[in-house]
Design a protein around this motif. Structure first.
Motif, PDB file in Angstrom:
ATOM      1  N   UNK A  60     -10.556  69.350 -62.657  1.00  0.00           N
ATOM      2  CA  UNK A  60     -11.020  68.247 -63.167  1.00  0.00           C
ATOM      3  C   UNK A  60     -11.405  68.104 -64.506  1.00  0.00           C
ATOM      4  N   UNK A  61     -11.577  69.145 -65.234  1.00  0.00           N
ATOM      5  CA  UNK A  61     -11.942  69.587 -66.666  1.00  0.00           C
ATOM      6  C   UNK A  61     -11.566  70.360 -67.225  1.00  0.00           C
ATOM      7  N   UNK A  62      -9.615  70.074 -67.095  1.00  0.00           N
ATOM      8  CA  UNK A  62      -9.544  71.099 -67.283  1.00  0.00           C
ATOM      9  C   UNK A  62      -8.863  70.808 -69.128  1.00  0.00           C
ATOM     10  N   UNK A  63      -9.066  72.020 -70.001  1.00  0.00           N
ATOM     11  CA  UNK A  63      -9.304  71.971 -71.874  1.00  0.00           C
ATOM     12  C   UNK A  63     -10.477  71.199 -71.746  1.00  0.00           C
ATOM     13  N   UNK A  64     -10.861  71.119 -70.877  1.00  0.00           N
ATOM     14  CA  UNK A  64     -12.611  69.856 -71.578  1.00  0.00           C
ATOM     15  C   UNK A  64     -14.164  70.746 -70.751  1.00  0.00           C
ATOM     16  N   UNK A  65     -13.834  71.826 -70.239  1.00  0.00           N
ATOM     17  CA  UNK A  65     -14.786  72.203 -69.690  1.00  0.00           C
ATOM     18  C   UNK A  65     -14.880  73.515 -68.165  1.00  0.00           C
ATOM     19  N   UNK A  66     -13.494  73.832 -68.892  1.00  0.00           N
ATOM     20  CA  UNK A  66     -12.890  74.844 -67.522  1.00  0.00           C
ATOM     21  C   UNK A  66     -12.964  76.664 -67.611  1.00  0.00           C
ATOM     22  N   UNK A  67     -14.054  76.838 -69.293  1.00  0.00           N
ATOM     23  CA  UNK A  67     -14.236  78.383 -69.362  1.00  0.00           C
ATOM     24  C   UNK A  67     -14.941  79.225 -68.993  1.00  0.00           C
ATOM     25  N   UNK A  68     -14.998  80.489 -68.657  1.00  0.00           N
ATOM     26  CA  UNK A  68     -16.484  81.342 -67.455  1.00  0.00           C
ATOM     27  C   UNK A  68     -16.254  81.854 -69.079  1.00  0.00           C
ATOM     28  N   UNK A  69     -17.772  82.832 -69.408  1.00  0.00           N
ATOM     29  CA  UNK A  69     -17.307  83.553 -70.461  1.00  0.00           C
ATOM     30  C   UNK A  69     -18.638  84.005 -70.882  1.00  0.00           C
ATOM     31  N   UNK A  92       3.895  70.582 -75.014  1.00  0.00           N
ATOM     32  CA  UNK A  92       4.067  71.581 -77.216  1.00  0.00           C
ATOM     33  C   UNK A  92       4.628  72.985 -77.370  1.00  0.00           C
ATOM     34  N   UNK A  93       3.748  73.333 -76.411  1.00  0.00           N
ATOM     35  CA  UNK A  93       4.013  75.052 -76.364  1.00  0.00           C
ATOM     36  C   UNK A  93       4.541  75.441 -75.402  1.00  0.00           C
ATOM     37  N   UNK A  94       4.998  74.624 -74.163  1.00  0.00           N
ATOM     38  CA  UNK A  94       5.639  75.658 -73.045  1.00  0.00           C
ATOM     39  C   UNK A  94       4.863  76.417 -71.887  1.00  0.00           C
ATOM     40  N   UNK A  95       4.119  76.642 -72.082  1.00  0.00           N
ATOM     41  CA  UNK A  95       2.978  77.530 -71.210  1.00  0.00           C
ATOM     42  C   UNK A  95       1.439  76.437 -70.669  1.00  0.00           C
ATOM     43  N   UNK A  96       1.864  76.809 -69.453  1.00  0.00           N
ATOM     44  CA  UNK A  96       0.331  76.145 -68.845  1.00  0.00           C
ATOM     45  C   UNK A  96      -0.847  76.629 -69.909  1.00  0.00           C
ATOM     46  N   UNK A  97      -1.928  76.179 -69.707  1.00  0.00           N
ATOM     47  CA  UNK A  97      -2.863  75.786 -70.436  1.00  0.00           C
ATOM     48  C   UNK A  97      -4.097  77.111 -70.473  1.00  0.00           C
ATOM     49  N   UNK A  98      -4.339  77.966 -69.039  1.00  0.00           N
ATOM     50  CA  UNK A  98      -4.096  78.937 -68.881  1.00  0.00           C
ATOM     51  C   UNK A  98      -3.904  79.926 -69.802  1.00  0.00           C
ATOM     52  N   UNK A  99      -2.331  80.262 -69.461  1.00  0.00           N
ATOM     53  CA  UNK A  99      -1.716  80.917 -70.350  1.00  0.00           C
ATOM     54  C   UNK A  99      -1.874  81.097 -71.956  1.00  0.00           C
ATOM     55  N   UNK A 100      -1.931  79.901 -72.436  1.00  0.00           N
ATOM     56  CA  UNK A 100      -2.175  79.241 -73.489  1.00  0.00           C
ATOM     57  C   UNK A 100      -3.160  80.016 -73.963  1.00  0.00           C
ATOM     58  N   UNK A 101      -4.059  79.790 -73.956  1.00  0.00           N
ATOM     59  CA  UNK A 101      -5.846  80.058 -74.024  1.00  0.00           C
ATOM     60  C   UNK A 101      -5.823  82.076 -74.004  1.00  0.00           C
ATOM     61  N   UNK A 102      -5.398  82.232 -72.627  1.00  0.00           N
ATOM     62  CA  UNK A 102      -5.808  83.606 -72.546  1.00  0.00           C
ATOM     63  C   UNK A 102      -4.846  84.529 -73.942  1.00  0.00           C
ATOM     64  N   UNK A 103      -3.528  83.976 -74.414  1.00  0.00           N
ATOM     65  CA  UNK A 103      -2.500  84.495 -75.501  1.00  0.00           C
ATOM     66  C   UNK A 103      -3.514  84.409 -76.790  1.00  0.00           C
ATOM     67  N   UNK A 104      -3.332  83.350 -77.111  1.00  0.00           N
ATOM     68  CA  UNK A 104      -3.712  82.856 -78.745  1.00  0.00           C
ATOM     69  C   UNK A 104      -5.366  82.522 -78.708  1.00  0.00           C
ATOM     70  N   UNK A 105      -6.345  83.469 -77.396  1.00  0.00           N
ATOM     71  CA  UNK A 105      -7.467  83.201 -77.700  1.00  0.00           C
ATOM     72  C   UNK A 105      -8.504  84.322 -77.325  1.00  0.00           C
ATOM     73  N   UNK A 106      -8.745  84.401 -76.646  1.00  0.00           N
ATOM     74  CA  UNK A 106      -9.310  85.184 -75.299  1.00  0.00           C
ATOM     75  C   UNK A 106      -8.883  87.032 -75.901  1.00  0.00           C
ATOM     76  N   UNK A 107      -7.563  87.160 -76.150  1.00  0.00           N
ATOM     77  CA  UNK A 107      -6.559  88.644 -75.823  1.00  0.00           C
ATOM     78  C   UNK A 107      -7.014  88.705 -77.459  1.00  0.00           C
ATOM     79  N   UNK A 108      -6.930  87.969 -78.248  1.00  0.00           N
ATOM     80  CA  UNK A 108      -7.089  88.438 -79.819  1.00  0.00           C
ATOM     81  C   UNK A 108      -8.116  88.369 -79.849  1.00  0.00           C
ATOM     82  N   UNK A 109      -8.645  87.960 -78.966  1.00  0.00           N
ATOM     83  CA  UNK A 109     -10.538  88.241 -79.873  1.00  0.00           C
ATOM     84  C   UNK A 109     -11.361  89.037 -79.100  1.00  0.00           C
ATOM     85  N   UNK A 110     -10.186  89.857 -78.385  1.00  0.00           N
ATOM     86  CA  UNK A 110     -11.299  90.692 -77.461  1.00  0.00           C
ATOM     87  C   UNK A 110     -12.258  90.644 -76.213  1.00  0.00           C
TER      88      UNK A 110
END
Length: 566
Positions: free
Chosen positions: A251-260, A194-212
């Motif tokens: 194998x855990x995209x969207x479910x467990x693939x973030x590092x922080x 629905x976004x037209x973006x790969x999940x890693x790019x979507x989360x980078x632009x919509x969560x990681x970047x806005x939150x710093x």
């Protein structure tokens, strides 16, 4: 004019005094948390980093142990850890962003967004079902293939679909809570669609970047990540650390693939508070518990729990999630009063016992006690750890003396915890060390247990070890405090059947027929006897069951079957 000057001066003095008092209070809590975490590091092997914030102000952050044991590189507050299933909380926010923009509907079906998904289930499963783990989709352990092998290979999202999309659902969508990582993998696929973006790019632009959150990202096993922690396991039998087994994070995209990092997770918390990602109304939807027969405290990717954590046991609402993946554990909790606790670790138990490894929720609970001025028991070495360590190091012949010496040493930091002792026994049973369990059961352990569930398990272990007199005493004590009726011994017996310890199960089920004679208890006992090869006794007890339930067709069939065999 003079009055105004005096009033302002008084106000500034009060503000200064209040600020000084708050700083003093936070300083005291800081030292208590530091002492607590030093104990967790010493007695419970905590290896990782922790952050505590009060009213959006960090009052404690510190790292313990190593990010890489082989090179002895210490963990720091900037170390990057895999946060595992906390990822689901992020995915839920991405979903609500798309809902706000009108690209998704919570009652929209999977087939609406993924037209190639099988319609037999895709037309029934909604976005809401995926978010709440009520879709009925199977999870990794239910995959017929050996997923421990599959997880080492790179997969596209749609290759992951092949493990579950054609499988029968475990329940009707929306009827009950059945946790599955695949729910959030499907959500990741829908988000990409629905976004037209790969999940890693979507989360980078919509969560990681806005939150710093500049020290967070999607782990792809390829990109070099500065300050990344290596994951480790504890091998209890050898008392050694081991490298965690490899998992391809695809194998855990969207479910467990973030590092922080702990500080980035704090930034995430602040961004939520300041409505950076979604509206307060959307966040309220995420944090509303969904009521299922078997779960009442799960929202959209978040746990919501009300705990009596206040100084006078006032209710405090706690939101968050926890995660676990090969070599890593994580826990993130935010409180309705603005407090926040983050625990990230790169060291966990490998297979079945955590008596020497800190549990992240255990740490959260103790820190909360400090924040809200409640009493708590500081961590200490478990007697089960001491006993287990003595057995694996060949000191079994002195087990009684070791146990008694620690029991008599009232000044020692040893926790006589019955639950830990049960966990130790099950660990040994699962690792073909039944002889160790027999040695443990020679000890007088009844004093460690008080509940019916614990005492009935102890009775089964006593019986398994040939301590029949002790077994009888323990089971009698369990029945004196039994609040579950015939379900108590039946459920514990089923557990031992799953552990392939049928003799212990039969002992419990026989006692159940004596205490609660019914068609059901006799049938359970007969089935266990039959599965253990004792057809004669099984037939006898099936007949007793039929006497109490003469119209039961299943009992009639089982009796006929056993008569034909004989």
């Amino acid at each position: 004019m003079i009055r105004k000057t005096i009033s302002l001066a008084v106000i500034f003095q009060l503000l200064f005094a209040c600020n000084s008092f708050c700083q003093q209070q936070n300083g005291t809590k800081n030292s208590k948390i530091n002492e607590l975490m030093e104990d967790y590091s010493t007695f419970k092997g905590f290896n990782g980093a922790i952050l505590v914030a009060v009213k959006d102000q960090i009052i404690f952050e510190k790292a313990f142990g190593y990010s890489n044991f082989e090179w002895e590189i210490p963990n720091s507050i900037h170390t990057k850890f895999r946060i595992a299933s906390i990822t689901k909380s992020f995915t839920a926010i991405l979903v609500m962003q798309q809902v706000e923009e009108g690209k998704l509907k919570l009652d929209g079906k999977v087939s609406d967004y993924l037209p190639d998904y099988p319609k037999t289930t895709g037309d029934k499963i909604s976005i809401h079902h995926l978010l709440t783990h009520s879709s009925g989709i199977i999870d990794f352990p239910d995959v017929p293939e050996d997923f421990d092998v599959c997880e080492r290979k790179h997969h596209t999202i749609y290759e992951l679909f092949e493990y579950f999309q054609d499988k029968e659902l475990l329940c009707e969508p929306g009827s009950m809570f059945r946790y599955s990582n695949f729910n959030y993998i499907v959500l990741a696929a829908i988000l990409e669609q629905v976004s037209g973006q790969p999940y890693p790019i979507l989360i980078q632009e919509r969560i990681f970047a806005p939150a710093g959150m500049h020290n967070s990202g999607i782990d792809d096993n390829i990109t070099l990540v500065k300050n990344r922690a290596q994951g480790y396991y504890q091998n209890f039998l050898t008392d050694e650390k081991e490298n965690a087994t490899f998992v391809d994070m695809s194998v855990v995209i969207g479910a467990g693939d973030i590092y922080s990092t702990i500080e980035d997770m704090f930034k995430f918390n602040q961004a939520l508070t300041n409505n950076v990602f979604i509206t307060p109304e959307s966040l309220a939807v995420i944090l509303t518990p969904n009521l299922f027969p078997n779960m009442q405290n799960y929202g959209y990717g978040w746990d919501i729990k009300t705990n009596n954590w206040g100084p006078a046991h006032e209710e405090i609402v706690v939101y968050g999630s926890a995660g676990s993946i090969n070599g890593f554990k994580s826990n993130f909790r935010r409180f309705d009063n603005g407090n926040c606790i983050v625990v990230l670790s790169n060291y966990k138990d490998r297979s079945g016992t955590s008596i020497e490894i800190a549990g992240t929720q255990e740490i959260i609970n103790d820190i909360a006690a400090i924040l809200y001025d409640r009493d708590f028991n500081p961590p200490s070495q478990s007697i089960a750890s001491i006993i287990g360590r003595a057995l694996v190091s060949g000191e079994g012949s002195s087990l009684g003396e070791i146990y008694e010496s620690h029991r008599d040493n009232i000044s020692g930091r040893v926790d006589f915890n019955g639950t830990d002792m049960l966990d130790l026994c099950y660990y040994f049973l699962n690792h073909d060390k039944e002889s160790y369990v027999h040695q443990i059961m020679k000890l007088d352990l009844d004093e460690l247990f008080s509940t019916s569930v614990e005492l009935s398990q102890l009775a089964a272990l006593y019986y398994l070890s040939g301590e029949k007199a002790k077994a009888t005493t323990a089971i009698d004590n369990s029945l004196k405090v039994n609040e579950y009726g015939d379900a108590l011994l039946r459920s514990i017996a089923n557990f031992f059947i799953q552990q392939e310890q049928t003799k212990a199960a039969i002992f419990l089920l026989e006692k159940n027929t004596e205490e609660f004679p019914s068609a059901g208890t006799y049938e359970n006992y007969a089935e266990a006897l039959m599965n253990n090869g004792d057809n004669e006794s099984a037939l006898k007890n099936f007949k007793k069951a039929l006497e109490l339930d003469s119209e039961n067709a299943n009992l009639q069939q089982m009796i006929k079957k056993l008569k034909d065999i004989n």
